[in-house]
Design an enzyme around this catalytic site. Structure first.
Site, PDB file in Angstrom:
ATOM      1  N   LYS A  11     -69.249   5.983  58.423  1.00  0.00           N
ATOM      2  CA  LYS A  11     -69.915   6.834  57.413  1.00  0.00           C
ATOM      3  C   LYS A  11     -70.219   6.049  56.151  1.00  0.00           C
ATOM      4  O   LYS A  11     -69.651   4.983  55.889  1.00  0.00           O
ATOM      5  CB  LYS A  11     -69.055   8.062  57.072  1.00  0.00           C
ATOM      6  N   ASP A 139     -60.383  11.290  55.803  1.00  0.00           N
ATOM      7  CA  ASP A 139     -61.749  11.207  56.340  1.00  0.00           C
ATOM      8  C   ASP A 139     -61.850  11.643  57.801  1.00  0.00           C
ATOM      9  O   ASP A 139     -62.954  11.730  58.348  1.00  0.00           O
ATOM     10  CB  ASP A 139     -62.265   9.757  56.255  1.00  0.00           C
TER      11      ASP A 139
HETATM   12  O1  C5P Z   1     -56.103   9.541  54.073  1.00  0.00           O
HETATM   13  P1  C5P Z   1     -56.253   8.067  54.061  1.00  0.00           P
HETATM   14  O2  C5P Z   1     -55.151   7.385  54.816  1.00  0.00           O
HETATM   15  O3  C5P Z   1     -57.602   7.592  54.474  1.00  0.00           O
HETATM   16  O4  C5P Z   1     -56.085   7.630  52.533  1.00  0.00           O
HETATM   17  C1  C5P Z   1     -55.633   6.358  52.173  1.00  0.00           C
HETATM   18  C2  C5P Z   1     -55.142   6.391  50.749  1.00  0.00           C
HETATM   19  O5  C5P Z   1     -56.249   6.553  49.854  1.00  0.00           O
HETATM   20  C3  C5P Z   1     -54.194   7.504  50.401  1.00  0.00           C
HETATM   21  O6  C5P Z   1     -52.879   7.184  50.748  1.00  0.00           O
HETATM   22  C4  C5P Z   1     -54.387   7.593  48.877  1.00  0.00           C
HETATM   23  O7  C5P Z   1     -53.698   6.552  48.220  1.00  0.00           O
HETATM   24  C5  C5P Z   1     -55.883   7.312  48.721  1.00  0.00           C
HETATM   25  N1  C5P Z   1     -56.658   8.568  48.681  1.00  0.00           N
HETATM   26  C6  C5P Z   1     -56.557   9.364  47.568  1.00  0.00           C
HETATM   27  N2  C5P Z   1     -57.246  10.550  47.522  1.00  0.00           N
HETATM   28  C7  C5P Z   1     -58.048  10.924  48.548  1.00  0.00           C
HETATM   29  C8  C5P Z   1     -58.184  10.108  49.684  1.00  0.00           C
HETATM   30  C9  C5P Z   1     -57.464   8.920  49.726  1.00  0.00           C
HETATM   31  O8  C5P Z   1     -55.840   9.035  46.604  1.00  0.00           O
HETATM   32  N3  C5P Z   1     -58.691  12.081  48.464  1.00  0.00           N
END
Ligand code: C5P
Length: 308
Positions: A11, A139
């Site tokens: 994406k 995501d």
């Molecule tokens: O959910 P994902 O593992 O992709 O997110 C990785 C990191 O990115 C999270 O642990 C967080 O530190 C940061 N993040 C965030 N807010 C979001 C998405 C991601 O702070 N909405």
């Protein structure tokens, strides 16, 4: 089922606005997602028992092949929640740039959920898979939904946007990835230094984001391009001087760039197919050390290719 093959798209984020950090460590977002026609392939073979195994193919440098891989975690979570006794061997062929802000890991988790739902004949709906996916990564729900959408919460509360046109993207990718948590933390620091209120930063962006949403459903592609903003960009550029230099070079050439997610991938929207190809040629000359590729969106989200 014995064998299932799923394709899962990467994406780009046409816009990304960041609010305050929440008690769970995530930030509240107002985020736009668009699936691109760059796909990873996820194959799942039935296994009688034991932990879910993973084999990686393609451009997989830096991707863990153990139980920390998001696809393995997603499959194991599904097994645990639905008391599945059978297991699976996953084979993932990587094409989405790794650690590039294009949701490569989340696409693999989405693909694994879809594939294992078929393989183990669980009969779960897309919404049920999206709910489980949100526990793996912010995501993942979008990677299942696909096309064009806007998300609230940490990015998992989604509604689809009817696309008014195709988008012809030029992507600039870099060998060195960026850590998503590091980019969010850097933005928090920059805002704290300026005494900027994150709640207000998100609230102030709403009118612009609403306008972008409306324009994305219209045929014109030039107007939405003017409203594309990523509030993580300044943090990503602060962490990566080479990225800041690349953005400056492209901007000096007169092109508008948008960072995808937490970067370092940069998107440039062409007005049509031919102009996007021409832009790709120019950017290859401007940035001989970067990888420049073309991608079109909106594409489908994770989808089934074959099952037997
Ligand atoms: O959910 P994902 O593992 O992709 O997110 C990785 C990191 O990115 C999270 O642990 C967080 O530190 C940061 N993040 C965030 N807010 C979001 C998405 C991601 O702070 N909405």
């Amino acid at each position: 089922m014995r064998y299932v093959h799923v394709s899962a798209s990467g994406k780009i984020n046409p816009a990304l606005y960041v609010g305050p950090v929440r008690p769970d460590g995530y930030h509240d977002l107002d985020i736009f997602f668009e699936s691109l026609d760059i796909f990873d392939e996820i194959e799942a073979k039935i296994a009688r028992s034991g932990p879910v195994a993973l084999q990686l193919k393609g451009d997989a440098e830096g991707v863990p092949a153990d139980s920390t891989n998001l696809a393995v975690r997603a499959a194991e979570l599904l097994r645990e929640r639905y008391n599945v006794e059978q297991s699976a061997e996953l084979i993932i062929t990587k094409r989405i740039p790794v650690a590039g802000g294009m949701a490569g890991g989340s696409a693999n988790a989405a693909g694994a959920l879809l594939a294992c739902n078929e393989l183990w004949e669980l009969g779960l709906s897309q919404q049920e898979l999206m709910d489980i996916g949100a526990d793996i990564g912010a995501d993942v729900p979008f990677c299942l939904l696909g096309s064009l959408a806007r998300g609230a919460g940490k990015g998992e509360k989604l509604h689809s946007i009817q696309p008014g046109n195709m988008h012809f993207w030029v992507l600039v990718t870099f060998d060195d990835g960026l850590s998503t948590p590091a980019v969010f933390t850097k933005l928090d620091e920059l805002r704290a230094e300026r005494g900027e209120d994150s709640d207000q930063a998100l609230a102030k962006a709403k009118a612009r984001a609403d306008q972008l949403e409306a324009l994305l459903s219209e045929q014109d592609t030039a107007k939405p391009a003017q409203l594309m903003t990523n509030q993580l960009q300044e943090a990503a550029l602060a962490l990566r001087p080479d990225l800041a230099a690349a953005v400056e070079t492209i901007s000096e050439f007169g092109l508008v760039t948008i960072l995808s997610g937490s970067g370092p991938t940069i998107g440039i929207l062409g007005e049509d197919y031919d102009s996007a190809n021409a832009i790709a040629g120019h950017v290859r000359h401007l940035l001989p050390d970067a990888t420049v590729r073309r991608a079109n969106g909106p594409a489908a989200g994770a989808h089934l290719r074959h099952a037997e």
